[in-house]
Every structure is written in C-alpha cells, then in structure tokens.
Scaffold this motif. Structure first.
Motif, PDB file in Angstrom:
ATOM      1  N   TYR A 188      31.503 -23.080   2.508  1.00  0.00           N
ATOM      2  CA  TYR A 188      30.449 -23.999   3.067  1.00  0.00           C
ATOM      3  C   TYR A 188      30.863 -25.509   2.932  1.00  0.00           C
ATOM      4  O   TYR A 188      31.638 -25.702   1.767  1.00  0.00           O
ATOM      5  CB  TYR A 188      29.265 -23.614   2.793  1.00  0.00           C
ATOM      6  CG  TYR A 188      28.707 -22.373   3.355  1.00  0.00           C
ATOM      7  CD1 TYR A 188      27.804 -22.971   4.422  1.00  0.00           C
ATOM      8  CD2 TYR A 188      28.461 -21.134   3.081  1.00  0.00           C
ATOM      9  CE1 TYR A 188      27.050 -21.848   5.194  1.00  0.00           C
ATOM     10  CE2 TYR A 188      28.106 -20.179   3.544  1.00  0.00           C
ATOM     11  CZ  TYR A 188      27.250 -20.559   4.819  1.00  0.00           C
ATOM     12  OH  TYR A 188      26.552 -19.405   5.320  1.00  0.00           O
ATOM     13  N   LEU A 189      30.693 -26.329   4.090  1.00  0.00           N
ATOM     14  CA  LEU A 189      31.109 -27.625   3.684  1.00  0.00           C
ATOM     15  C   LEU A 189      29.956 -28.470   2.680  1.00  0.00           C
ATOM     16  O   LEU A 189      30.288 -29.459   1.930  1.00  0.00           O
ATOM     17  CB  LEU A 189      30.799 -28.422   5.012  1.00  0.00           C
ATOM     18  CG  LEU A 189      31.925 -27.911   6.318  1.00  0.00           C
ATOM     19  CD1 LEU A 189      31.569 -28.649   7.492  1.00  0.00           C
ATOM     20  CD2 LEU A 189      33.161 -28.457   5.683  1.00  0.00           C
ATOM     21  N   GLU A 200      24.457 -33.433   5.188  1.00  0.00           N
ATOM     22  CA  GLU A 200      25.662 -34.160   5.106  1.00  0.00           C
ATOM     23  C   GLU A 200      25.449 -35.500   4.355  1.00  0.00           C
ATOM     24  O   GLU A 200      26.252 -36.018   3.411  1.00  0.00           O
ATOM     25  CB  GLU A 200      26.251 -34.598   6.318  1.00  0.00           C
ATOM     26  CG  GLU A 200      27.640 -35.079   6.254  1.00  0.00           C
ATOM     27  CD  GLU A 200      28.294 -35.045   7.859  1.00  0.00           C
ATOM     28  OE1 GLU A 200      29.372 -36.073   7.840  1.00  0.00           O
ATOM     29  OE2 GLU A 200      27.702 -34.510   8.596  1.00  0.00           O
ATOM     30  N   LYS A 250      33.851 -23.005  16.803  1.00  0.00           N
ATOM     31  CA  LYS A 250      34.259 -24.228  16.823  1.00  0.00           C
ATOM     32  C   LYS A 250      33.069 -24.982  17.512  1.00  0.00           C
ATOM     33  O   LYS A 250      32.809 -26.268  16.982  1.00  0.00           O
ATOM     34  CB  LYS A 250      35.522 -24.504  17.656  1.00  0.00           C
ATOM     35  CG  LYS A 250      36.927 -23.816  17.102  1.00  0.00           C
ATOM     36  CD  LYS A 250      37.215 -24.930  16.222  1.00  0.00           C
ATOM     37  CE  LYS A 250      38.515 -24.657  15.608  1.00  0.00           C
ATOM     38  NZ  LYS A 250      39.141 -25.635  14.654  1.00  0.00           N
ATOM     39  N   ASP A 285      29.895 -24.409  17.172  1.00  0.00           N
ATOM     40  CA  ASP A 285      28.751 -24.249  16.493  1.00  0.00           C
ATOM     41  C   ASP A 285      28.992 -23.802  15.211  1.00  0.00           C
ATOM     42  O   ASP A 285      29.141 -22.500  14.857  1.00  0.00           O
ATOM     43  CB  ASP A 285      27.503 -23.428  16.959  1.00  0.00           C
ATOM     44  CG  ASP A 285      26.393 -23.830  16.021  1.00  0.00           C
ATOM     45  OD1 ASP A 285      26.194 -24.544  15.120  1.00  0.00           O
ATOM     46  OD2 ASP A 285      25.295 -22.870  16.076  1.00  0.00           O
ATOM     47  N   PRO A 286      29.830 -24.742  14.113  1.00  0.00           N
ATOM     48  CA  PRO A 286      30.484 -24.138  12.975  1.00  0.00           C
ATOM     49  C   PRO A 286      29.520 -23.552  11.815  1.00  0.00           C
ATOM     50  O   PRO A 286      29.851 -22.897  10.815  1.00  0.00           O
ATOM     51  CB  PRO A 286      31.227 -25.337  12.315  1.00  0.00           C
ATOM     52  CG  PRO A 286      30.657 -26.482  12.861  1.00  0.00           C
ATOM     53  CD  PRO A 286      30.086 -26.047  14.488  1.00  0.00           C
ATOM     54  N   ASP A 299      27.922 -25.482   9.617  1.00  0.00           N
ATOM     55  CA  ASP A 299      28.122 -25.881   8.115  1.00  0.00           C
ATOM     56  C   ASP A 299      29.454 -25.153   7.510  1.00  0.00           C
ATOM     57  O   ASP A 299      29.500 -25.244   6.325  1.00  0.00           O
ATOM     58  CB  ASP A 299      26.857 -25.897   7.414  1.00  0.00           C
ATOM     59  CG  ASP A 299      27.041 -26.765   6.253  1.00  0.00           C
ATOM     60  OD1 ASP A 299      27.742 -27.899   6.418  1.00  0.00           O
ATOM     61  OD2 ASP A 299      26.597 -26.475   5.178  1.00  0.00           O
ATOM     62  N   GLY A 358      33.194 -24.737   6.893  1.00  0.00           N
ATOM     63  CA  GLY A 358      34.383 -25.096   6.990  1.00  0.00           C
ATOM     64  C   GLY A 358      35.777 -24.394   7.100  1.00  0.00           C
ATOM     65  O   GLY A 358      36.417 -24.656   8.167  1.00  0.00           O
ATOM     66  N   ARG A 377      39.788 -22.556  10.497  1.00  0.00           N
ATOM     67  CA  ARG A 377      39.318 -23.732   9.993  1.00  0.00           C
ATOM     68  C   ARG A 377      38.241 -24.463  11.338  1.00  0.00           C
ATOM     69  O   ARG A 377      38.651 -25.063  12.072  1.00  0.00           O
ATOM     70  CB  ARG A 377      40.196 -24.940   9.687  1.00  0.00           C
ATOM     71  CG  ARG A 377      41.231 -24.433   8.509  1.00  0.00           C
ATOM     72  CD  ARG A 377      42.154 -25.510   8.150  1.00  0.00           C
ATOM     73  NE  ARG A 377      43.316 -24.817   7.223  1.00  0.00           N
ATOM     74  CZ  ARG A 377      42.623 -24.651   5.897  1.00  0.00           C
ATOM     75  NH1 ARG A 377      41.590 -25.010   5.404  1.00  0.00           N
ATOM     76  NH2 ARG A 377      43.775 -24.090   5.281  1.00  0.00           N
ATOM     77  N   LEU A 378      36.876 -23.895  10.883  1.00  0.00           N
ATOM     78  CA  LEU A 378      36.024 -24.205  11.967  1.00  0.00           C
ATOM     79  C   LEU A 378      35.740 -25.609  12.141  1.00  0.00           C
ATOM     80  O   LEU A 378      35.164 -26.450  13.240  1.00  0.00           O
ATOM     81  CB  LEU A 378      34.725 -23.630  11.615  1.00  0.00           C
ATOM     82  CG  LEU A 378      35.006 -22.021  11.569  1.00  0.00           C
ATOM     83  CD1 LEU A 378      33.560 -21.140  11.443  1.00  0.00           C
ATOM     84  CD2 LEU A 378      35.413 -21.535  13.029  1.00  0.00           C
ATOM     85  N   SER A 379      35.909 -26.475  11.207  1.00  0.00           N
ATOM     86  CA  SER A 379      35.524 -27.941  10.930  1.00  0.00           C
ATOM     87  C   SER A 379      36.631 -29.043  11.515  1.00  0.00           C
ATOM     88  O   SER A 379      36.669 -30.055  11.612  1.00  0.00           O
ATOM     89  CB  SER A 379      34.978 -28.497   9.478  1.00  0.00           C
ATOM     90  OG  SER A 379      36.170 -28.105   8.759  1.00  0.00           O
ATOM     91  N   ASP A 380      37.658 -28.046  11.619  1.00  0.00           N
ATOM     92  CA  ASP A 380      38.879 -28.914  12.101  1.00  0.00           C
ATOM     93  C   ASP A 380      39.055 -29.076  13.743  1.00  0.00           C
ATOM     94  O   ASP A 380      39.406 -27.875  14.361  1.00  0.00           O
ATOM     95  CB  ASP A 380      40.485 -28.470  11.711  1.00  0.00           C
ATOM     96  CG  ASP A 380      41.470 -29.462  11.843  1.00  0.00           C
ATOM     97  OD1 ASP A 380      41.382 -30.110  12.619  1.00  0.00           O
ATOM     98  OD2 ASP A 380      42.606 -28.920  11.317  1.00  0.00           O
TER      99      ASP A 380
END
Length: 656
Positions: free
Chosen positions: A49-50, A57, A98, A100-101, A103, A105, A124-127
């Motif tokens: 998780y991010l 955030e 991608k 809807d990640p 949260d 990462g 890497r869903l946040s990239d």
C-alpha cells in the motif's frame, strides 16, 4: 498455530466433564482446520500500500505490506503474517487496476510448482509509465493440468467474479455462466466469504451446497476444506427429499407433469380435503359439570383456522387449544377461575381428542401421494381445473401399490411427498444455500430447494444452454419465482477461463439452436488448445488409440460417450490394457483416464477429452434439442484439448 492449539492444557479449566468434552471437541476441530494441505501454499500474493490504511495522501506515512493467502496466519506473538483473502484489506488484490489502483503501489503474484515457490511477478499500479499487461502467472495457473478433484481459484479470481463472491448475505444471486466461466468456483468461494463475514450467524442457521449428482459433489468436495471451511454440508436434491426409497422411473411426460408447479395446488387441495366441517357439539365432562361447545361455534373455529392458511399440522395442534379456550370462557362466565393448566387438561380430554380426529385428522404425506397417484377419482376431484384428463391419466400409476413400502416411487414422487410434508409441517430453513447446475431442476424441485432457504439467501448457478432434462428451465426469472427468490440479482459471466478458444468456438455453433438468447463465451486463454475432428475407420479401436495419445501428455483424460456406448468402450479399454476410473473418482498419477457417460459429464473437467460419436450423444436423449444440449456439455469439458471421433455423420448443427 497448530502446535499452540495442541499444547493447550484444559485439565483444570472446566467445571465438569461435559464442559471438558465440549471444549476438547472444539480444540480437535480447530486442530483439524489448521492441518497442512500438501501442495497448497499459504500465500499467493502481496500488496504494498502507498499509505497506511485509513490515512490519506496529505497525512503522509509509508503504507503497509500485506501477504494475501487462503488462511489467516499469525506468528508466535499474534502479529499477522498472512491476511485471509476474504478480508477487506485483501480486496484490492482482485479489484485494483491502473485506472483505479485503490491506493496499492505494487501487486505481486507468486507462482508455485508442487508447493514450491518457483516464480513471482510484480505489477506497479502507481506507475503510469508501466503498461497494463496480462499476468503470465495468471495464465499459467489457469492452464495448469488438472489432476485430482476441483481446486480453489483464490489466486485467479477476476474482478467480475470477485464482485459476486463478496455480495452480501441478505440478498440472493443468480449466476448465468457458460462453460469454463468459473460459476461453480464463484458459488463455492461466495460460501467461504459469507462464512468469514457472517460466521456466527451462519453457524446457527447452517449452509448447504446442492449439486446435480454424487459424482459432481465428490469432484468439488475439497474446495471449501482447502479454504479452511469444514462444516458446509453437501447434498443432491434427491437427498433433500429422501422420504421414501426411490426404485421407480417415470416416463418423460409423467416426470414433466409431476414436476410442474401446478401439482402444488393439487396437493394443497388434497391435504385440505381431510378437513371435515363439524356437525355435532363437543361435550366435555369435568367432575360433576358438563361443558358443551355447540357445532356452530366449532364450525367458526375451524373456519378461522382454515382462513389463516396455517400449516395443516400446526392448525391441527391449535384446534384442541381453541376448543379448550371456548370451554374456559364458559367456566369463567359461571364464576370459576380456571388457569392454563385447566385449559391444557381440557385440550387433552377424550371428547376433544375425538372431535379433533374427526374434524382435522392427521395426514401422512407418503400415504396421501400414494392415494393421489393410485386413485383416479381422488386425483380427478383435486386436479379439476388444474390438470387435464390426459395429464391425470399420464401421472396415474398403471399398477397401484398397496402400501407405501411396496410402492415403486420415482424421484418426482419423492418431491411431491416433500411438498406435502411442508404443507403439514414447516421445513427447516438454512442461512444460505448454493444451488449448482440449477437449470436442470423442475419447478417442484425449485420449490423443494426454496423451502430450505425461506428465511435465508441463495446462490443459484447454472447455464440455460446446458439444460438437459425434459423439464429444464426456460428462463431464470421463472426459476427464481418457483424458488421464492424473485428479488435475486441475475449476473452473467461471459469470459471463459477453462475451455480452449478453438473448442469453445466449435461448441458455440450449437447455441443458436439450443439457447438463441445467450451470448457465446469468449475465452481469454492465450493457448488456443489442441482440437481435432476425426472420422473413425475402426470404431472403438480408434477411440482407444486417441485415449493412448492423450495419455502421453500431462494431465487428466476424459473419454465421454453416449450412455448406451459405455459398456462396449469399457470392454475395449480393458482389452487394450488401459485402466480407467468412473466419473467423480479422483484421478492419480497412475490412473489418469476416466470413462464418463454423457449424462454424468456436467460440471466435470479434464485436461484432454476424447468425445465418442456425437450423433449417438444426441440420439440418446428424448428429443433433438435436449440431445444437442447434452452434446454442448460434452464438447465443453476439455481444458487443454479435444478430439472428436465419429463414424456416423456429425449433427448438421455443428456445420462443416
């Protein structure tokens, strides 16, 4: 965790031997639930998780890392090491993307071979720069050879499947899914999820999985234990209605009529016909006093009980109490002060008992159905305006039985007895029922299942294109109405994960002829599969040769044929020195070939299928449409390859 439970000492913690026995039973169950499962890894994924759960955030803070698995696992001090796949924190493993990640990462999938960790794959869903690709490990897991019983799909559940799995307990769900879309697995995993989310409630009310036959139930029986759920009962519809020994078989026409929902009204009338309006007074003698309840007052009591539409047996139990209450009213008017004990005594009075026996006699469900199917006048009286004369003649037995024990009851008769049993006394309702291969049930069978979940919910699974009984349901709306779950949400699965692309495309040629309104299944498998249609030149020898070829590959092999051809093929396999199993028996490394009658193929799957003589499969059914549906089922049992062998011309609906 298991060793911790095994080391518990309960010698001095219970008040008596009863409590000690109960506690020991619970400990034994817990140890059993924590048993190791060979070749079944505890975790299959990881989520990074991010941010910490609940933080946004702006708050900052590094996110947590969770390993996702079949079971919750904690260490010696109780800190979680693996999170149960059903926990809310695990949901992004199945739903994050991608777009809807959620949260997340990084999502990691682990690959295993024989229980050993052999690969992993990161997404890497946040990239935003990293393209979204189809998981190679997901493809490998889907296409892994099938040996042994059905396995769970927790590592490969897709977003549309997960949405159904995690739907709430209060609502019922109907899943229409073509071959290989995972509807059975979705239904079983929904049970596991509901037991996780509502364990105490379902522990009280119970859960049940209903399958079409014993072979199917044996095939799926290891899925829930692998997920840690050991208490879910499994049964067929015949098991539920086993009030009598089934020894007879109905003609197709008779079975269709007996399975028609109109029979419920016929049975209701027959049960109510036992009620006889009172004509005489009831006189209760207590000591030196005589108390008289006049006939018109008894008639009013009976009319009130009948109007309330109570169960026949419940009303019969209420009748003596109502008569006794009428007596107590007279006692109070005369200056006495009777209490509840006096009312109970009056209700047990011989005169009251005699009146109840005459007005509202006991009904034996089996004897009532026996009379209905044996006595043409009795049937005509209660089927008037419901069944035509021809329909009445069709269901009547040619040779009436003299007793319940001597009767050759059919499966449809047993369902009728179950209906009467419920009219007499309410059937126990469970918290949740899963009904698989539901398209093959008659309206009366739906009613029998619905009685088991009147106060609970249901998961209905099936495929209208695979309905192979003469009474197969025509629409889910109709089926759900008979089940008593008209409010159920109907979900459709159209993405196939099991059947190879070429095979499902060939089988889908039959859909316009068997289920015109259904969309064909689209396979996501990258491997198109091995597919071949061969014209036989040497009958059974060509079939045996195809089985030998299939056995040279890795995985299970199913030889599917029309029921009438099974004995000849069994002899040919034995003559060739090939050992084989029956449907539902567990395949092993030594015996991977199963000989399957087409009538029992539904719900089963094999890596390679050899299908013998499609025309014989079609001809083995009462009509062409049912035969084509049976053929559709047989064609879609393959996971990796299909060989169709025929000497007779193929059904024209398959095309060139």
């Amino acid at each position: 965790m298991r060793e911790d439970v095994e080391s518990l000492d309960i010698a001095d913690v219970t008040a008596n031997w009863v409590n000690a026995a109960v506690l020991q039973r619970q400990i034994d169950d817990r140890i059993k639930a924590l048993a190791d499962l060979s070749h079944t890894p505890l975790f299959f994924g990881r989520l990074d998780y991010l941010h910490a759960p609940g933080a946004d955030e702006a708050e900052g803070g590094e996110g947590e890392r969770f390993y996702i698995g079949r079971r919750h696992v904690h260490d010696a001090v109780g800190d979680p090491m693996v999170i149960d796949w059903r926990a809310p924190v695990s949901q992004p493993f199945y739903r994050a993307s991608k777009k809807d990640p959620m949260d997340v990462g990084l999502r990691r999938r682990f690959g295993y071979t024989g229980g050993d960790l052999t690969a992993y794959e990161d997404e890497r869903l946040s990239d935003p720069a990293e393209a979204e690709v189809v998981s190679a490990l997901l493809q490998a897991e889907i296409e892994r050879p099938r040996v042994g019983p059905m396995r769970d799909i927790v590592a490969t559940i897709q977003p549309e499947q997960d949405e159904i799995v995690r739907s709430g307990l209060s609502g019922s769900v109907c899943v229409q899914g073509g071959p290989g879309t995972g509807k059975t697995a979705v239904g079983l995993h929904r049970v596991a999820y509901l037991l996780y989310a509502h364990r105490e409630r379902l522990a009280r009310t119970g859960t049940l999985v209903i399958g079409p036959n014993r072979s199917f139930l044996h095939y799926i029986e290891q899925v829930l234990p692998a997920l840690g759920e050991l208490e879910v009962k499994q049964a067929t519809v015949d098991d539920l209605v086993a009030h009598v020994e089934v020894r007879g078989v109905d003609s197709a026409d008779a079975a269709v009529i007996k399975g028609d929902a109109r029979m419920a009204e016929v049975l209701r009338r027959a049960v109510r016909s036992h009620i006889t309006p009172p004509t005489e007074s009831v006189v209760v003698v207590r000591g030196s006093r005589r108390w008289r309840v006049p006939g018109h007052e008894l008639e009013e009591i009976v009319r009130e009980l009948t109007a309330r539409d109570m169960r026949y047996g419940a009303a019969r139990e209420a009748l003596p109490q109502r008569i006794a209450h009428a007596v107590l009213v007279q006692m109070e008017r005369s200056g006495e002060a009777p209490d509840d004990r006096v009312q109970d005594a009056v209700a047990r009075n011989a005169a009251v008992k005699a009146a109840v026996k005459a007005i509202w006699p006991a009904v034996d469900p089996a004897k009532l159905v026996l009379r209905l199917l044996s006595d043409a006048d009795f049937l005509a009286e209660h089927a008037e305006g419901v069944l035509s004369e021809d329909e009445q003649k069709c269901v009547l037995w040619e040779r009436p039985a003299r007793s319940v024990r001597a009767a050759k009851w059919s499966s449809a008769d047993a369902v009728l007895i179950d209906e009467v049993t419920d009219l007499v006394a309410r059937t126990h309702s469970l918290g949740h029922v899963v009904l698989d291969e539901a398209q093959d049930l008659s309206p009366m069978q739906y009613r029998a299942v619905g009685r088991r979940c009147t106060t609970g919910s249901a998961t209905v699974l099936g495929d209208l294109a695979q309905g192979t009984t003469p009474w197969a349901t025509r629409s889910w709306a109709e089926a759900l109405r008979h089940l008593g779950k008209e409010e159920a949400v109907v979900e459709e699965l159209t993405v196939g994960f099991r059947v190879p692309r070429d095979v499902i495309a060939y089988a889908s040629r039959l859909l316009p002829h068997i289920a015109p309104g259904l969309a064909p299944v689209s396979s996501v498998r990258e491997n198109p599969g091995a597919f071949e249609v061969r014209e036989a030149s040497d009958g059974a020898r060509d079939v045996v040769a195809a089985c030998v070829e299939a056995l040279e590959r890795e995985g299970s092999v199913g030889l599917i044929a029309a029921d009438a051809r099974i004995p000849d093929l069994a002899s040919a396999l034995s003559d060739a020195g090939l050992t084989y199993l029956g449907p539902g028996e567990e395949t092993t490394a030594a015996t991977r070939l199963t000989l399957v009658p087409a009538s029992l193929a539904k719900g089963l799957e094999y890596d390679y299928v050899v299908l013998d003589e499609p025309a014989a499969v079609v001809d083995g059914e009462p009509d062409e449409r049912t035969g084509l549906r049976r053929l559709y089922v047989a064609l879609t049992r393959a996971v990796s390859g299909l060989v169709v062998i025929h000497a007779a011309p193929l059904p024209e609906q398959l095309g060139a």
